[in-house]
Design a protein around this motif. Structure first.
Motif, short mmCIF file in Angstrom:
data_model
loop_
_atom_site.label_atom_id
_atom_site.label_comp_id
_atom_site.label_asym_id
_atom_site.label_seq_id
_atom_site.Cartn_x
_atom_site.Cartn_y
_atom_site.Cartn_z
N UNK A 1 0.83 -1.37 -0.41
CA UNK A 1 0.16 0.02 0.45
C UNK A 1 0.75 1.14 0.63
N UNK A 2 0.86 2.01 -1.15
CA UNK A 2 1.53 3.57 -1.22
C UNK A 2 0.95 4.74 -0.19
N UNK A 3 1.55 4.77 0.50
CA UNK A 3 1.06 6.16 0.75
C UNK A 3 1.75 6.75 1.57
N UNK A 4 3.12 7.51 0.30
CA UNK A 4 4.02 8.36 1.34
C UNK A 4 4.23 9.24 1.69
N UNK A 5 2.91 9.49 2.07
CA UNK A 5 3.01 10.35 3.41
C UNK A 5 3.27 10.19 4.76
N UNK A 6 2.97 9.15 4.79
CA UNK A 6 3.62 8.00 5.90
C UNK A 6 5.14 8.13 6.54
N UNK A 7 5.34 8.70 7.42
CA UNK A 7 6.45 8.79 8.60
C UNK A 7 6.52 8.13 9.72
N UNK A 8 5.41 7.49 10.06
CA UNK A 8 5.56 7.03 12.10
C UNK A 8 4.87 5.79 11.76
N UNK A 9 5.14 4.69 12.03
CA UNK A 9 4.14 3.75 13.00
C UNK A 9 4.43 2.81 13.70
N UNK A 10 3.76 2.27 14.39
CA UNK A 10 3.03 1.33 15.08
C UNK A 10 3.27 0.46 15.01
N UNK A 11 4.47 -0.67 15.35
CA UNK A 11 3.97 -2.24 15.30
C UNK A 11 3.27 -2.67 16.17
N UNK A 12 2.19 -2.99 15.69
CA UNK A 12 1.08 -3.51 17.67
C UNK A 12 0.99 -4.85 17.35
N UNK A 13 1.31 -4.85 16.13
CA UNK A 13 0.29 -6.99 16.15
C UNK A 13 0.48 -8.16 16.56
N UNK A 14 0.00 -8.86 16.28
CA UNK A 14 0.49 -9.96 17.56
C UNK A 14 1.26 -10.75 16.03
N UNK A 15 1.44 -10.76 14.90
CA UNK A 15 1.63 -11.47 13.93
C UNK A 15 3.35 -10.67 14.23
N UNK A 16 4.56 -12.33 14.66
CA UNK A 16 5.96 -11.41 15.59
C UNK A 16 7.03 -12.61 13.98
N UNK A 17 6.60 -12.55 12.86
CA UNK A 17 7.74 -12.62 11.89
C UNK A 17 8.32 -12.23 11.04
N UNK A 18 9.23 -11.72 10.34
CA UNK A 18 10.18 -11.30 10.22
C UNK A 18 9.61 -10.85 8.45
N UNK A 19 9.19 -11.98 8.00
CA UNK A 19 8.65 -11.36 6.63
C UNK A 19 7.35 -9.75 6.88
N UNK A 20 6.52 -9.54 7.89
CA UNK A 20 5.12 -9.01 8.32
C UNK A 20 6.08 -7.92 8.90
N UNK A 21 7.42 -8.06 9.77
CA UNK A 21 8.10 -6.76 10.77
C UNK A 21 8.55 -6.34 9.34
N UNK A 22 8.92 -6.16 8.45
CA UNK A 22 9.65 -5.46 7.15
C UNK A 22 8.81 -5.19 6.52
N UNK A 23 7.68 -5.76 6.40
CA UNK A 23 6.69 -5.32 5.36
C UNK A 23 6.11 -3.80 5.94
N UNK A 24 5.47 -4.34 7.12
CA UNK A 24 5.25 -3.35 8.00
C UNK A 24 5.39 -1.32 8.09
#
Length: 455
Positions: free
Chosen positions: A322-345
């Motif tokens: 998903x392309x939203x270039x104005x996003x500059x801050x992210x909070x990873x509060x998901x229960x999914x803890x895989x490296x693939x998902x971490x990097x995608x987030x």
């Protein structure tokens, strides 16, 4: 106009096709512009009269719709699959509903097939795989004159081989035709250099029915007690502390870039609603929310993309592509803890735009696996993610991590007898067992560590 890495990759792909080869695999970091790259390669193949039609496949409606828009703009032709269009954008899920009539019609044309985020498709011609991987191999690959596979994170949590990927026979290392790493993208000013904030506490205790234990870190507590990470990400005061840090960072960025925005990736719909309430009522932030249960989530994402709202809270809707270039801050509060998902987030805040400063911040808790992922973010394809030759059983569906992202249900973890108690200070009745215990959190116990990549 293509950037340097995109131009190199496009040239390499066309040259390989001109040499008589039919398949090209590109690994490019999230945020590097793979969709524009793919559309440009398609345009050149059409100009060379090598193909008649272009088909794009991707793992979600959000990505599929984005590809449709980009391809239509670059090819300057309709890309809707209707009469007069030059192609169509589809999801991998839709492959299982493709009928023989459609496949028979494709045989009359020279087709260029593009598979975005190909790691969602598992399987090989000799081994097991999921439904999407088998459909790709059985129905599409053999019909296409040329194929292009793309991935920002070319591995799978279940360690199955990726469809259409080539591995060495000895160590199972992935072979790619072109690689564009995050390090290259940062150096070329294509991606922002990420800073990862790991929030921890040095005063934790687990209060059980008969015992009480104290710990000096989240990782230690989770390892020694077997408590669920869900206790951490659902704790009201823990969320409040992390969100306060993230809001302060976003406020600083918006003082220089007024439309800078933040994303929170939540664990469930209920969790997302709680986070939205905190952001809105506690911190006075303008906040949108998108989940699989909300009506027209894709329209809501589009509204947020073009708005000035500060935050968007998501459950499985804004994690990949998903392309939203104005996003500059992210909070990873998901229960999914895989490296693939971490990097995608993390990839959601890496894409550069015309704003200044070009900063990317990810906030999460210092759970052991997340610490390890953050520490090796500069390693483009971690050794831990290399596919190893082994016996696998055929799966009848998408891998569990993907399924959980689609449904919004986090992978289950065994809830322990004890409950996490964050010592001193205020109390919160979020998590009860037998109505006797609750989580307690001391804000003074918090600390944070910042990992700056490529610094």
């Amino acid at each position: 106009m293509l950037r340097g890495g995109q131009q190199e990759c496009a040239t390499a792909a066309i040259n390989k096709y001109l040499s008589g080869e039919s398949h090209f695999f590109c690994q490019a970091t999230p945020g590097a512009g793979k969709t524009v790259l793919a559309a440009t390669i398609a345009s050149r193949l059409l100009e060379l009269n090598f193909v008649d039609l272009v088909l794009c496949f991707s793992p979600s409606r959000t990505i599929s719709d984005g590809m449709k828009t980009t391809f239509s703009a670059i090819l300057q032709r309709p890309f809707s699959g209707t009469l007069g269009s030059v192609g169509q954008s589809m999801t991998y899920q839709s492959l299982q509903f493709v009928d023989d009539e459609f496949l028979h019609a494709l045989k009359r044309y020279r087709v260029f097939a593009i598979f975005d985020e190909i790691h969602h498709c598992a399987g090989s011609e000799t081994g097991g795989g999921n439904v999407w991987g088998k459909q790709v191999l059985a129905k599409i690959q053999n019909l296409a004159s040329y194929t292009l596979a793309l991935s920002g994170t070319p591995w799978r949590s279940d360690t199955l081989p990726i469809a259409m990927a080539d591995y060495t026979n000895d160590l199972g290392t992935l072979r790619v035709d072109y690689q564009y790493s995050l390090k290259q993208a940062v150096a070329d000013n294509v991606c922002r250099s990420p800073k990862i904030v790991l929030v921890d506490s040095n005063q934790l205790s687990v209060v059980g029915k008969e015992t009480s234990q104290s710990f000096t870190s989240i990782a230690e507590m989770l390892k020694r007690t077997g408590n669920s990470y869900l206790h951490v990400i659902h704790n009201h005061d823990a969320m409040e502390y992390l969100l306060r840090l993230a809001c302060e960072k976003l406020e600083h960025l918006r003082s220089q870039t007024p439309n800078a925005a933040g994303l929170v990736v939540a664990a469930s719909v209920e969790h997302a609603l709680h986070i939205k309430q905190l952001l809105t009522n506690k911190f006075g932030q303008s906040t949108a929310i998108v989940t699989y249960k909300h009506e027209q989530p894709l329209a809501e994402i589009e509204r947020f993309r073009n708005s000035n709202q500060q935050w968007i809270v998501s459950v499985g809707m804004i994690s990949e592509g998903t392309d939203i270039p104005r996003l500059q801050v992210c909070c990873h509060l998901s229960a999914v803890k895989t490296e693939l998902y971490f990097r995608q987030v993390l990839g959601r805040v890496l894409r550069v735009n015309s704003a200044a400063p070009q900063e990317a911040w990810l906030f999460t808790f210092a759970e052991q696996s997340l610490i390890e992922f953050a520490e090796r973010i500069e390693q483009d394809i971690p050794e831990a993610c290399v596919w190893m030759e082994r016996e696998v059983s055929a799966s009848t569906g998408a891998d569990e991590s993907v399924f959980n992202l689609v449904t919004g249900n986090a992978a289950s973890e065994n809830d322990p007898t004890g409950i996490v108690a964050w010592k001193a200070g205020s109390s919160d009745l979020l998590s009860k067992q037998d109505g006797k215990h609750s989580d307690e959190l001391s804000l003074q116990a918090f600390k944070q560590r910042v990992i700056s990549a490529f610094g």
